[in-house]
Design an enzyme around this catalytic site. Structure first.
Site, mmCIF file in Angstrom:
data_model
loop_
_atom_site.group_PDB
_atom_site.id
_atom_site.type_symbol
_atom_site.label_atom_id
_atom_site.label_comp_id
_atom_site.label_asym_id
_atom_site.label_seq_id
_atom_site.Cartn_x
_atom_site.Cartn_y
_atom_site.Cartn_z
ATOM 1 N N ASP A 70 130.362 13.063 -50.347
ATOM 2 C CA ASP A 70 128.997 13.486 -50.039
ATOM 3 C C ASP A 70 129.029 14.000 -48.609
ATOM 4 O O ASP A 70 129.221 13.229 -47.660
ATOM 5 C CB ASP A 70 128.061 12.278 -50.189
ATOM 6 C CG ASP A 70 126.636 12.581 -49.761
ATOM 7 O OD1 ASP A 70 126.405 13.600 -49.076
ATOM 8 O OD2 ASP A 70 125.748 11.772 -50.088
ATOM 9 N N VAL A 71 128.858 15.307 -48.442
ATOM 10 C CA VAL A 71 129.059 15.919 -47.117
ATOM 11 C C VAL A 71 128.026 15.469 -46.085
ATOM 12 O O VAL A 71 128.205 15.705 -44.893
ATOM 13 C CB VAL A 71 129.068 17.468 -47.192
ATOM 14 C CG1 VAL A 71 130.234 17.963 -48.000
ATOM 15 C CG2 VAL A 71 127.738 18.017 -47.713
ATOM 16 N N ASN A 97 130.006 24.751 -47.891
ATOM 17 C CA ASN A 97 129.203 25.524 -48.838
ATOM 18 C C ASN A 97 128.166 24.666 -49.569
ATOM 19 O O ASN A 97 127.139 25.197 -50.011
ATOM 20 C CB ASN A 97 130.159 26.179 -49.853
ATOM 21 C CG ASN A 97 129.447 26.632 -51.098
ATOM 22 O OD1 ASN A 97 128.813 27.689 -51.105
ATOM 23 N ND2 ASN A 97 129.505 25.827 -52.161
ATOM 24 N N TYR A 170 114.403 24.268 -47.144
ATOM 25 C CA TYR A 170 115.615 25.069 -47.404
ATOM 26 C C TYR A 170 115.748 26.197 -46.376
ATOM 27 O O TYR A 170 116.813 26.397 -45.774
ATOM 28 C CB TYR A 170 115.536 25.633 -48.826
ATOM 29 C CG TYR A 170 116.750 26.404 -49.264
ATOM 30 C CD1 TYR A 170 117.861 25.757 -49.781
ATOM 31 C CD2 TYR A 170 116.786 27.793 -49.161
ATOM 32 C CE1 TYR A 170 118.982 26.462 -50.187
ATOM 33 C CE2 TYR A 170 117.907 28.508 -49.570
ATOM 34 C CZ TYR A 170 118.994 27.833 -50.088
ATOM 35 O OH TYR A 170 120.094 28.545 -50.484
ATOM 36 N N LYS A 174 118.716 26.829 -43.496
ATOM 37 C CA LYS A 174 119.547 28.036 -43.427
ATOM 38 C C LYS A 174 119.328 28.778 -42.105
ATOM 39 O O LYS A 174 120.270 29.342 -41.536
ATOM 40 C CB LYS A 174 119.256 28.955 -44.623
ATOM 41 C CG LYS A 174 119.595 28.323 -45.974
ATOM 42 C CD LYS A 174 121.068 27.949 -46.086
ATOM 43 C CE LYS A 174 121.433 27.427 -47.464
ATOM 44 N NZ LYS A 174 122.868 27.119 -47.591
HETATM 45 C C1 BGC Z 1 118.558 30.397 -53.088
HETATM 46 C C2 BGC Z 1 118.239 30.946 -54.464
HETATM 47 C C3 BGC Z 1 117.500 32.247 -54.356
HETATM 48 C C4 BGC Z 1 118.133 33.226 -53.373
HETATM 49 C C5 BGC Z 1 117.294 34.471 -53.141
HETATM 50 C C6 BGC Z 1 119.246 31.468 -52.291
HETATM 51 O O1 BGC Z 1 119.629 30.993 -51.044
HETATM 52 O O2 BGC Z 1 119.352 29.234 -53.206
HETATM 53 O O3 BGC Z 1 117.505 29.999 -55.207
HETATM 54 O O4 BGC Z 1 117.429 32.869 -55.631
HETATM 55 O O5 BGC Z 1 118.363 32.567 -52.154
HETATM 56 O O6 BGC Z 1 115.949 34.169 -52.925
#
Ligand code: BGC
Length: 272
Positions: A70-71, A97, A170, A174
């Site tokens: 588990d990273v 990744n 998310y 990123k």
């Molecule tokens: C997400 C996907 C998405 C894509 C474009 C990715 O980083 O994990 O769920 O389809 O970005 O929106």
């Protein structure tokens, strides 16, 4: 399938989240270019073992080893690197990744949803990059196998620059990878470490199944992709193999978007 190429022969790669989707395609592409590959997974050992077996037995591929970790857990990442180094001698290429989504509108997002995404997508990438750099510095240059001391290839996303309603955790994870990757580059490029990111667009994997598994969903998705096709994991694997190789030696501190033009905002084609 691309013609096998020996450009990564004698090198060892760790690819996290390598038992499915983009990670699996990266592991296979690196293996096919001759690298030994650690196929990391957290669940579904059978998929990781199957991929490791494929890399191990396919002609011209390097060897492979599946390792569970588990990273987001420091001690597990340290142990995975120790196992990889004991088995293959060193690590030359690190591909942090592993990533996940826990989508929710912000006013409904729990701290657990937020924390889990940040722990895996960001802290996991930090921990793997740190262990890789420790090994690179400790091991020293290997001029016979690579011009660089080591290579780190972060998996980011188009959402490192495209805001994403309902996915703030998310997108934040990123967005942070850019600064992690660029700071690592600035700090360790003088040691001949190369650190880059690949930012995939919509790639056909389990993570975004809802966006492609009906013709109507796919048609909606294609409106966001100027190139008018969803990506496939191999689109990312081939870029990762190139980034890991000396062919990209002077590429450092960069994000390569592999997205069919998604970051060119096609919504503005007839608007704005
Ligand atoms: C997400 C996907 C998405 C894509 C474009 C990715 O980083 O994990 O769920 O389809 O970005 O929106």
């Amino acid at each position: 399938m691309q013609k096998p190429n020996k450009r990564l022969e004698g090198q060892t790669a760790i690819v996290t989240g390598a038992n499915s989707g983009i990670g699996a395609a990266i592991a296979l592409a690196l293996g096919r270019d001759g690298a030994n590959v650690v196929v990391n997974y957290v669940s579904h050992p059978e998929a990781a073992e199957e991929l490791a077996h494929q890399i191990d037995t396919e002609d011209l591929c390097g060897n492979a080893l599946a390792i569970q970790c588990d990273v987001s857990k420091e001690e597990q990442v340290v142990t995975m690197f120790r196992q990889a180094i004991d088995h293959f001698g060193t690590v030359d290429i690190c591909v942090p990744n592993a990533g996940l989504q826990r989508d929710a509108h912000l006013h409904e997002m729990t701290l657990a949803d937020w924390q889990m995404v940040l722990d895996v997508n960001l802290t996991g990438q930090f921990l793997c990059a740190r262990e890789a750099i420790r090994e690179f510095l400790h091991r020293g240059m290997r001029p016979k196998v690579s011009k660089s001391l080591g290579k780190i290839i972060h998996t980011s996303s188009v959402h490192q620059i495209i805001p994403w309603a309902g996915h703030a955790n998310y997108a934040a994870s990123k967005g942070a990878i850019v600064m992690l990757m660029e700071s690592i580059c600035q700090e360790y490029a003088p040691h001949k470490v190369r650190c880059n990111s690949i930012a995939p667009g919509a790639i056909k994997t389990p993570i975004n199944k809802a966006a492609w598994d009906t013709p109507a969903a796919l048609a909606e998705l294609n409106k966001l992709i100027p190139y008018k096709r969803i990506g496939v994991p191999e689109d990312i694997g081939s870029v990762a193999a190139w980034l890991a190789s000396d062919e990209s030696e002077y590429v450092n501190g960069t994000t390569i978007f592999v997205d069919g033009g998604m970051t060119c905002y096609p919504g503005f084609t007839e608007n704005g």
